[in-house]
Write an enzyme that holds these catalytic residues in place. Structure first.
Site, PDB file in Angstrom:
ATOM      1  N   HIS A  71      31.674   0.573  15.444  1.00  0.00           N
ATOM      2  CA  HIS A  71      32.680   0.413  16.524  1.00  0.00           C
ATOM      3  C   HIS A  71      34.257   0.763  15.910  1.00  0.00           C
ATOM      4  O   HIS A  71      34.514  -1.143  16.596  1.00  0.00           O
ATOM      5  CB  HIS A  71      32.105  -0.871  17.839  1.00  0.00           C
ATOM      6  CG  HIS A  71      30.937  -0.459  18.500  1.00  0.00           C
ATOM      7  ND1 HIS A  71      30.712   0.324  19.452  1.00  0.00           N
ATOM      8  CD2 HIS A  71      29.418  -0.868  18.009  1.00  0.00           C
ATOM      9  CE1 HIS A  71      29.654  -0.083  20.248  1.00  0.00           C
ATOM     10  NE2 HIS A  71      28.790  -0.606  19.093  1.00  0.00           N
ATOM     11  N   CYS A 112      28.317   4.730  18.104  1.00  0.00           N
ATOM     12  CA  CYS A 112      26.632   3.435  17.951  1.00  0.00           C
ATOM     13  C   CYS A 112      25.943   4.478  19.112  1.00  0.00           C
ATOM     14  O   CYS A 112      24.804   5.281  18.253  1.00  0.00           O
ATOM     15  CB  CYS A 112      27.039   2.507  18.700  1.00  0.00           C
ATOM     16  SG  CYS A 112      26.433   1.004  18.025  1.00  0.00           S
ATOM     17  N   GLU A 117      36.478   1.284  19.046  1.00  0.00           N
ATOM     18  CA  GLU A 117      37.294   0.786  19.819  1.00  0.00           C
ATOM     19  C   GLU A 117      37.435  -0.872  19.602  1.00  0.00           C
ATOM     20  O   GLU A 117      38.382  -1.610  20.413  1.00  0.00           O
ATOM     21  CB  GLU A 117      37.030   1.155  20.829  1.00  0.00           C
ATOM     22  CG  GLU A 117      35.507  -0.243  21.541  1.00  0.00           C
ATOM     23  CD  GLU A 117      34.550   0.975  20.887  1.00  0.00           C
ATOM     24  OE1 GLU A 117      33.753   1.555  20.366  1.00  0.00           O
ATOM     25  OE2 GLU A 117      33.290  -0.189  21.157  1.00  0.00           O
TER      26      GLU A 117
END
Ligand code: MN
Length: 240
Positions: free
Chosen positions: A217, A115, A219
């Site tokens: 993102h 990001c 994660e």
């Protein structure tokens, strides 16, 4: 086999309530820690410091660096005045991360930008940003109202890219939680992922170095999306 040690750059945050209002904290969203741990790496948080030599020593302990998400990048760093759509900036973090990137390049360490991490990498190599994603997105939502793990838009992965080698899929559905985006691509980089509106959702450095960024993102998605687990596993696999 020794587990690779991966540094994660951090944010600062003043507490919004409670008895410790006066304190500023160094922190990172725990999903980064979980994602790297599950992928077989040892995560290490890198607090924002100013001394260049100390930053070089921080990086000297690592096998790779993750430049994490966060607030907008200071537009003065890429030669633009702040637009009225610019949101919160943290110039100390910008300067810190530019030094981390320099130190990692010097040591030929792989760098993964997530990001804002992709955005500051683009700026570090001479690219520019849209200060507000609405300048390019033509009404497509890139700051989703859905929960952070929900895949909200399509991303096409460029074949034969390093990103494709990590996930081995040409169409993925990603979350989207960004307020800025790449405008002018840094020299020496190529686009490896694109949204339907043409917005650059990923890029990577040409050549042998592993310097790669994604605009979404992954994660936040590892608990629900095996492809995003694979993304981190493949990245950590490069370091072994
Ligand atoms: Mn997006």
């Amino acid at each position: 086999m020794k587990k690779p040690i991966i540094g994660i750059t951090t944010n600062t945050l003043a507490m919004a309530e409670g008895p410790h209002l006066a304190f500023e904290r160094s922190y990172v969203n725990h999903d980064y820690v979980d994602a790297l741990t599950q992928a077989g790496a040892v995560p290490l948080l890198l607090p924002i410091i100013a001394d260049e030599e100390s930053i070089d020593l921080q990086v000297s302990c690592l096998d790779a660096v993750v430049i994490s998400g966060g607030p907008d990048v200071n537009p003065l760093l890429y030669g633009e005045e702040p637009s009225d759509k610019l949101e919160f900036i943290n110039p100390e973090r910008d300067v810190f991360e530019l030094s981390v990137i320099r130190a990692a390049i010097k040591r030929k360490l792989p760098i993964l930008g997530i990001c804002r991490g992709l955005q500051i990498l683009n700026v570090a190599f001479g690219g520019t940003l849209y200060q507000d994603v609405a300048e390019i997105s033509e009404g497509q939502q890139h700051s989703q109202k859905a929960k952070k793990h929900v895949p909200s838009h399509t991303v096409e992965i460029v074949p034969h890219s390093k990103l494709y080698a990590l996930i081995e899929e040409s169409t993925v559905f990603t979350n989207s939680l960004h307020h800025q985006a790449i405008k002018k691509l840094a020299l020496g980089f190529k686009v490896n992922a694109v949204a339907k509106d043409g917005l650059i959702e990923g890029f990577e450095k040409d050549g042998d170095e592993f310097i790669l960024g994604v605009q979404w993102h992954p994660e936040n998605m590892i608990k629900t999306d095996p492809l995003m687990q694979k993304f981190f596993k493949s990245f950590v696999g490069l370091l072994k």
